[in-house]
Motif scaffolding. Structure first.
Motif, short mmCIF file in Angstrom:
data_model
loop_
_atom_site.label_atom_id
_atom_site.label_comp_id
_atom_site.label_asym_id
_atom_site.label_seq_id
_atom_site.Cartn_x
_atom_site.Cartn_y
_atom_site.Cartn_z
N ASN A 1 0.82 -1.23 0.00
CA ASN A 1 0.00 0.00 0.00
C ASN A 1 0.85 1.28 0.00
O ASN A 1 0.43 2.30 0.50
N ASN A 2 2.01 1.20 -0.60
CA ASN A 2 2.91 2.36 -0.66
C ASN A 2 2.87 2.94 -2.08
O ASN A 2 3.48 2.38 -2.99
N GLY B 1 12.44 -1.66 -11.31
CA GLY B 1 11.94 -0.43 -11.89
C GLY B 1 10.42 -0.31 -11.94
O GLY B 1 9.90 0.64 -12.51
N TYR B 2 9.69 -1.24 -11.35
CA TYR B 2 8.23 -1.14 -11.32
C TYR B 2 7.81 -0.10 -10.28
O TYR B 2 8.42 0.01 -9.22
N LEU B 3 6.75 0.64 -10.58
CA LEU B 3 6.39 1.82 -9.78
C LEU B 3 5.01 1.73 -9.13
O LEU B 3 4.07 1.18 -9.70
N GLY B 4 4.90 2.36 -7.99
CA GLY B 4 3.62 2.67 -7.38
C GLY B 4 2.90 1.54 -6.67
O GLY B 4 3.45 0.48 -6.44
N LEU B 5 1.65 1.84 -6.34
CA LEU B 5 0.80 0.90 -5.62
C LEU B 5 0.71 -0.45 -6.31
O LEU B 5 0.73 -1.49 -5.66
N TYR B 6 0.59 -0.44 -7.63
CA TYR B 6 0.32 -1.66 -8.39
C TYR B 6 1.56 -2.17 -9.12
O TYR B 6 1.47 -3.10 -9.91
#
Length: 146
Positions: A54-55, A63-68
């Motif tokens: 949940n960050n 390199g994957y980003l964000g919540l998902y």
């Protein structure tokens, strides 16, 4: 020859495609069971917990980003990013400006846009389903049955 059958199956043999298919079907069914208990918002909440804890500012080693934990290709399919043509999430391409996202910091600081992006990726404007989301197919079948 083995007692059980007409051929001997050694322990050093590679897994056959049938075994992989069985594993994928099992994963898809288990995903469907989880999805059957809730709605799409619950699904996204679970996905965010699993992918990033949940960050919304998360960025992993790949390199994957964000919540998902979205990569360049997923964000390109959702209309947010123009990739640089490499298979890596090196973020050397350019952002499209969709929903006001002009750089990586904009994307990471706006959880609501991340949810819009994952939803756009899930069902692109063309109506073509992204082939990387096994659980999406399960979700769609469950929703159609409702």
């Amino acid at each position: 020859m083995s007692v059980a059958g007409s051929r001997d199956v050694g322990v050093n043999r590679h897994l056959c495609p049938k075994v992989w298919r069985t594993a994928l079907v099992t994963l898809a069914v288990m995903s469907g069971i989880v999805l059957a208990a809730g709605n799409y918002a619950d699904y996204l909440g679970h996905l965010a917990r699993v992918e990033s804890g949940n960050n919304p500012g998360a960025r992993n080693d790949y390199g994957y980003l964000g919540l998902y934990q979205m990569g360049e290709q997923a964000l390109a399919e959702a209309g947010y990013y123009r990739p640089d043509g490499t298979a890596r999430n090196d973020w050397r391409g350019s952002w499209t400006g969709k929903d006001g996202v002009r750089n990586t910091a904009d994307f990471l600081s706006r959880p609501s846009v991340q949810t819009q992006a994952v939803t756009a990726y899930r069902v692109p404007p063309s109506g073509r389903r992204s082939r990387t989301w096994i659980s999406t197919a399960i979700w769609d079948k469950r929703s159609a049955a409702s």
